[in-house]
Write a protein that holds these residues in place. Structure first.
Motif, PDB file in Angstrom:
ATOM      1  N   TYR A 189     -55.281  64.075  32.567  1.00 46.60           N
ATOM      2  CA  TYR A 189     -54.286  63.008  32.664  1.00 46.60           C
ATOM      3  C   TYR A 189     -54.309  62.198  31.371  1.00 46.60           C
ATOM      4  N   PRO A 190     -53.771  62.777  30.291  1.00 44.94           N
ATOM      5  CA  PRO A 190     -53.829  62.106  28.979  1.00 44.94           C
ATOM      6  C   PRO A 190     -53.002  60.834  28.950  1.00 44.94           C
ATOM      7  N   MET A 191     -53.328  59.971  28.010  1.00 43.05           N
ATOM      8  CA  MET A 191     -52.558  58.744  27.838  1.00 43.05           C
ATOM      9  C   MET A 191     -51.165  59.064  27.310  1.00 43.05           C
ATOM     10  N   PRO A 192     -50.205  58.200  27.603  1.00 44.12           N
ATOM     11  CA  PRO A 192     -48.837  58.427  27.105  1.00 44.12           C
ATOM     12  C   PRO A 192     -48.803  58.514  25.580  1.00 44.12           C
ATOM     13  N   ALA A 193     -47.966  59.372  25.073  1.00 45.61           N
ATOM     14  CA  ALA A 193     -47.837  59.542  23.622  1.00 45.61           C
ATOM     15  C   ALA A 193     -47.298  58.279  22.955  1.00 45.61           C
ATOM     16  N   SER A 194     -46.675  57.416  23.741  1.00 44.11           N
ATOM     17  CA  SER A 194     -46.119  56.181  23.188  1.00 44.11           C
ATOM     18  C   SER A 194     -47.201  55.133  22.918  1.00 44.11           C
ATOM     19  N   TYR A 195     -48.405  55.333  23.443  1.00 46.70           N
ATOM     20  CA  TYR A 195     -49.488  54.382  23.206  1.00 46.70           C
ATOM     21  C   TYR A 195     -49.928  54.441  21.745  1.00 46.70           C
ATOM     22  N   PRO A 196     -50.383  53.332  21.195  1.00 46.79           N
ATOM     23  CA  PRO A 196     -50.890  53.343  19.806  1.00 46.79           C
ATOM     24  C   PRO A 196     -52.217  54.090  19.730  1.00 46.79           C
ATOM     25  N   GLU A 197     -52.700  54.285  18.525  1.00 45.26           N
ATOM     26  CA  GLU A 197     -53.937  55.036  18.348  1.00 45.26           C
ATOM     27  C   GLU A 197     -55.111  54.349  19.047  1.00 45.26           C
ATOM     28  N   TRP A 198     -55.132  53.006  19.010  1.00 42.67           N
ATOM     29  CA  TRP A 198     -56.150  52.249  19.732  1.00 42.67           C
ATOM     30  C   TRP A 198     -55.448  51.410  20.797  1.00 42.67           C
ATOM     31  N   PRO A 199     -55.374  51.902  22.032  1.00 43.35           N
ATOM     32  CA  PRO A 199     -54.641  51.188  23.080  1.00 43.35           C
ATOM     33  C   PRO A 199     -55.243  49.821  23.381  1.00 43.35           C
ATOM     34  N   THR A 200     -54.402  48.910  23.833  1.00 44.81           N
ATOM     35  CA  THR A 200     -54.842  47.578  24.203  1.00 44.81           C
ATOM     36  C   THR A 200     -55.453  47.599  25.602  1.00 44.81           C
ATOM     37  N   TYR A 230     -60.840  40.036  26.726  1.00 40.86           N
ATOM     38  CA  TYR A 230     -60.455  38.923  25.865  1.00 40.86           C
ATOM     39  C   TYR A 230     -59.151  39.259  25.120  1.00 40.86           C
ATOM     40  N   PRO A 231     -58.448  38.264  24.652  1.00 45.40           N
ATOM     41  CA  PRO A 231     -57.138  38.485  24.017  1.00 45.40           C
ATOM     42  C   PRO A 231     -57.202  39.457  22.840  1.00 45.40           C
ATOM     43  N   ARG A 232     -56.268  40.382  22.822  1.00 46.02           N
ATOM     44  CA  ARG A 232     -56.057  41.350  21.733  1.00 46.02           C
ATOM     45  C   ARG A 232     -57.158  42.404  21.623  1.00 46.02           C
ATOM     46  N   VAL A 233     -58.004  42.549  22.628  1.00 39.00           N
ATOM     47  CA  VAL A 233     -59.025  43.590  22.576  1.00 39.00           C
ATOM     48  C   VAL A 233     -58.374  44.969  22.689  1.00 39.00           C
ATOM     49  N   THR A 234     -58.914  45.927  21.959  1.00 34.68           N
ATOM     50  CA  THR A 234     -58.438  47.309  22.027  1.00 34.68           C
ATOM     51  C   THR A 234     -59.627  48.232  22.270  1.00 34.68           C
ATOM     52  N   THR A 235     -59.347  49.493  22.494  1.00 31.80           N
ATOM     53  CA  THR A 235     -60.414  50.473  22.671  1.00 31.80           C
ATOM     54  C   THR A 235     -61.149  50.678  21.349  1.00 31.80           C
ATOM     55  N   GLN A 236     -62.382  51.168  21.445  1.00 26.90           N
ATOM     56  CA  GLN A 236     -63.142  51.508  20.245  1.00 26.90           C
ATOM     57  C   GLN A 236     -63.000  52.985  19.912  1.00 26.90           C
ATOM     58  N   ASN A 237     -62.421  53.727  20.811  1.00 31.23           N
ATOM     59  CA  ASN A 237     -62.127  55.136  20.578  1.00 31.23           C
ATOM     60  C   ASN A 237     -60.615  55.309  20.492  1.00 31.23           C
ATOM     61  N   THR A 238     -60.197  56.371  19.855  1.00 33.30           N
ATOM     62  CA  THR A 238     -58.767  56.620  19.739  1.00 33.30           C
ATOM     63  C   THR A 238     -58.183  57.064  21.077  1.00 33.30           C
ATOM     64  N   ARG A 239     -56.885  56.974  21.173  1.00 36.44           N
ATOM     65  CA  ARG A 239     -56.171  57.292  22.419  1.00 36.44           C
ATOM     66  C   ARG A 239     -56.522  58.681  22.940  1.00 36.44           C
ATOM     67  N   ASP A 240     -56.550  59.674  22.060  1.00 34.52           N
ATOM     68  CA  ASP A 240     -56.774  61.050  22.503  1.00 34.52           C
ATOM     69  C   ASP A 240     -58.198  61.286  22.984  1.00 34.52           C
TER      70      ASP A 240
END
Length: 249
Positions: free
Chosen positions: A65-76, A48-58
């Motif tokens: 294969y970690p997420m890019p450092a440019s991603y926000p703390e809660w990726p979309t 759904y629109p604007r949903v993000t993860t419930q866990n932090t990026r790290d």
């Protein structure tokens, strides 16, 4: 015996990791996914629109294969899909996925070389036409998750309404200029309130929400200076805290 054939059902996170692991071990892997894209619950038609993860990026990323450092703390959701696509491509899984293909039956095969017969229904083109195929594998791994089918409740009361549907999170425009009654709880109610602000859902004639009791999904007595509330998810611990607070009130 030769290279063993592996079938992985589902191209969500668990399916991708499973496929990647067997590919690295030298197995011939086929991933079967009934949606148009990979990602499971993060697939485009299910976000759904604007949903993000419930866990932090790290904590949501893969150790190898970690997420890019440019991603926000809660990726979309879009960032999650891009990351999973990159993961599958990097580890040689993407080219092994058969999209828009549904497993209709899995049966045991006996004989000289026991294994499994997987029957699939393959969607052809953009229409509704499908064709059936059968393939043999040495092993089948089921990674389709638990969110493939909606769990529709039986209501204790009869509602005199024209029709009832399971909400498709990508078709809010269907509810423009009609009367809507939403029977939901916690996250669903929060989502609906959030959606009231988006342009294509601001012109319904009337929106009514029926809630038995709405409780925040985190302990309400904690001081924000001590614990960041967004790190606390829906847990039994929350119910324990509420019960304790109610007893002291």
């Amino acid at each position: 015996m030769g290279i063993q054939q592996i079938c992985v059902i589902g191209a969500g996170i668990s399916g991708l990791v499973t496929a990647k692991t067997f590919v690295e071990e030298g197995y011939d892997v086929t991933v079967i996914e009934k949606q148009k894209g990979l990602g499971g619950v993060w697939e485009k038609s299910r976000s759904y629109p604007r949903v993000t993860t419930q866990n932090t990026r790290d904590t949501f990323g893969f150790s190898d294969y970690p997420m890019p450092a440019s991603y926000p703390e809660w990726p979309t959701a879009e960032q999650m899909r891009n990351h999973l696509h990159s993961y599958a491509e990097n580890f040689g899984v993407l080219e092994r996925i058969r999209f828009q293909t549904e497993v209709t039956n899995v049966s045991r095969k006996t004989g000289e070389r026991p294994g499994w017969v997987v029957t699939i229904r393959v969607k052809e083109g953009n229409g509704d036409e499908t064709k059936e195929e059968k393939h043999e594998f040495d092993f089948v791994l089921v990674c389709n998750g638990i969110f493939s089918f909606p769990n529709l409740p039986s209501l204790p009361v009869k509602l005199d309404i024209g029709s009832s549907i399971y909400l498709d999170i990508n078709t809010f425009s269907r509810f423009l200029d009609i009367n809507v009654i939403l029977i939901a709880y916690q996250k669903e109610v929060a989502i609906s309130k959030n959606q009231n602000s988006v342009p294509y859902n601001q012109r319904t004639q009337q929106n009514t929400k029926l809630e038995h009791q709405t409780l925040p999904p985190y302990p309400t007595k904690f001081t924000h200076n001590i614990i960041l509330i967004v790190y606390i998810l829906i847990t039994k611990f929350k119910k324990f805290i509420d019960k304790k607070n109610n007893a002291q009130a």
